[in-house]
Design a protein around this motif. Structure first.
Motif, PDB file in Angstrom:
ATOM      1  N   LYS A 154       5.949   2.099   0.651  1.00  0.00           N
ATOM      2  CA  LYS A 154       7.241   1.781   1.261  1.00  0.00           C
ATOM      3  C   LYS A 154       7.171   0.358   1.807  1.00  0.00           C
ATOM      4  CE  LYS A 154      10.563   3.650   4.476  1.00  0.00           C
ATOM      5  NZ  LYS A 154      10.825   4.672   5.496  1.00  0.00           N
ATOM      6  N   ILE A 155       7.724  -0.591   1.035  1.00  0.00           N
ATOM      7  CA  ILE A 155       7.636  -2.010   1.364  1.00  0.00           C
ATOM      8  C   ILE A 155       8.961  -2.451   1.986  1.00  0.00           C
ATOM      9  CG2 ILE A 155       7.214  -4.307   0.444  1.00  0.00           C
ATOM     10  CD1 ILE A 155       5.899  -2.896  -1.971  1.00  0.00           C
ATOM     11  N   PRO A 156       8.919  -3.092   3.152  1.00  0.00           N
ATOM     12  CA  PRO A 156      10.153  -3.635   3.723  1.00  0.00           C
ATOM     13  C   PRO A 156      10.774  -4.673   2.779  1.00  0.00           C
ATOM     14  CG  PRO A 156       8.408  -3.621   5.358  1.00  0.00           C
ATOM     15  CD  PRO A 156       7.781  -3.265   4.054  1.00  0.00           C
ATOM     16  N   GLN A 157      12.074  -4.598   2.588  1.00  0.00           N
ATOM     17  CA  GLN A 157      12.772  -5.461   1.628  1.00  0.00           C
ATOM     18  C   GLN A 157      12.592  -6.944   1.935  1.00  0.00           C
ATOM     19  OE1 GLN A 157      13.073  -3.508  -1.031  1.00  0.00           O
ATOM     20  NE2 GLN A 157      14.908  -4.663  -1.465  1.00  0.00           N
ATOM     21  N   GLY A 158      12.654  -7.317   3.189  1.00  0.00           N
ATOM     22  CA  GLY A 158      12.498  -8.722   3.548  1.00  0.00           C
ATOM     23  C   GLY A 158      11.115  -9.248   3.201  1.00  0.00           C
ATOM     24  N   PHE A 159      10.102  -8.430   3.428  1.00  0.00           N
ATOM     25  CA  PHE A 159       8.730  -8.836   3.107  1.00  0.00           C
ATOM     26  C   PHE A 159       8.556  -8.987   1.603  1.00  0.00           C
ATOM     27  CE2 PHE A 159       4.254  -7.495   2.279  1.00  0.00           C
ATOM     28  CZ  PHE A 159       3.659  -8.645   2.752  1.00  0.00           C
ATOM     29  N   LEU A 160       9.087  -8.057   0.823  1.00  0.00           N
ATOM     30  CA  LEU A 160       8.986  -8.145  -0.631  1.00  0.00           C
ATOM     31  C   LEU A 160       9.726  -9.363  -1.165  1.00  0.00           C
ATOM     32  CD1 LEU A 160       7.901  -6.778  -3.167  1.00  0.00           C
ATOM     33  CD2 LEU A 160      10.028  -5.497  -3.276  1.00  0.00           C
ATOM     34  N   HIS A 161      10.894  -9.639  -0.611  1.00  0.00           N
ATOM     35  CA  HIS A 161      11.678 -10.799  -1.033  1.00  0.00           C
ATOM     36  C   HIS A 161      10.930 -12.097  -0.720  1.00  0.00           C
ATOM     37  CE1 HIS A 161      14.741 -13.973  -0.562  1.00  0.00           C
ATOM     38  NE2 HIS A 161      15.281 -13.386  -1.628  1.00  0.00           N
ATOM     39  N   ASP A 162      10.374 -12.188   0.482  1.00  0.00           N
ATOM     40  CA  ASP A 162       9.634 -13.395   0.865  1.00  0.00           C
ATOM     41  C   ASP A 162       8.371 -13.581   0.026  1.00  0.00           C
ATOM     42  OD1 ASP A 162      11.541 -13.958   2.755  1.00  0.00           O
ATOM     43  OD2 ASP A 162      10.400 -13.088   4.423  1.00  0.00           O
ATOM     44  N   CYS A 163       7.698 -12.477  -0.315  1.00  0.00           N
ATOM     45  CA  CYS A 163       6.500 -12.578  -1.175  1.00  0.00           C
ATOM     46  C   CYS A 163       6.867 -13.079  -2.569  1.00  0.00           C
ATOM     47  CB  CYS A 163       5.816 -11.224  -1.289  1.00  0.00           C
ATOM     48  SG  CYS A 163       4.848 -10.782   0.139  1.00  0.00           S
ATOM     49  N   THR A 164       7.981 -12.613  -3.105  1.00  0.00           N
ATOM     50  CA  THR A 164       8.391 -13.101  -4.431  1.00  0.00           C
ATOM     51  C   THR A 164       8.791 -14.573  -4.366  1.00  0.00           C
ATOM     52  OG1 THR A 164      10.614 -12.204  -4.064  1.00  0.00           O
ATOM     53  CG2 THR A 164       9.075 -10.848  -5.328  1.00  0.00           C
ATOM     54  N   GLU A 165       9.399 -15.013  -3.267  1.00  0.00           N
ATOM     55  CA  GLU A 165       9.743 -16.426  -3.121  1.00  0.00           C
ATOM     56  C   GLU A 165       8.489 -17.296  -3.037  1.00  0.00           C
ATOM     57  OE1 GLU A 165      12.673 -18.091  -3.217  1.00  0.00           O
ATOM     58  OE2 GLU A 165      13.512 -16.176  -3.849  1.00  0.00           O
ATOM     59  N   ILE A 166       7.501 -16.840  -2.292  1.00  0.00           N
ATOM     60  CA  ILE A 166       6.237 -17.576  -2.216  1.00  0.00           C
ATOM     61  C   ILE A 166       5.587 -17.622  -3.585  1.00  0.00           C
ATOM     62  CG2 ILE A 166       3.880 -17.473  -1.283  1.00  0.00           C
ATOM     63  CD1 ILE A 166       5.118 -16.360   1.297  1.00  0.00           C
TER      64      ILE A 166
END
Length: 96
Positions: free
Chosen positions: A38-50
């Motif tokens: 269960k990954i928080p959406q904001g964290f997943l989005h920021d990881c993909t941006e990085i």
């Protein structure tokens, strides 16, 4: 009695030896390959941006710990600067 002891030793070994992160994110050549947990959406989005800015090959694992909220473990394919950027965006309050 011997069967019970052998079974309990095997069960204990399997319990200790299996890698059980609560979150697993895998990257390969700048794209997200696999997610687990269960990954928080904001964290997943920021990881993909990085990952888009600095393409990485490796995994990010999050383990639950008794004394600290969560422990981040990175594979060797992830640069230390990218590791620090991921640590900075990690939502520690979500894993208390």
């Amino acid at each position: 009695m011997e069967y019970f002891l052998a079974g309990s030793f095997i069960a204990l070994f399997v319990f200790i030896a299996i890698d059980r992160p609560i979150i697993l994110i895998s990257f390969k050549n700048g794209s997200l390959v696999k997610t687990k947990g269960k990954i928080p959406q904001g964290f997943l989005h920021d990881c993909t941006e990085i990952n888009k800015r600095n393409p990485i090959n490796g995994t990010v694992k999050v383990y639950r710990n008794r004394f600290k909220p969560a422990k981040l473990v990175f594979s060797k394919g992830i640069d230390t600067k990218v590791q620090q950027r991921i640590r900075n965006i990690f939502p520690h309050k979500s894993f208390k």
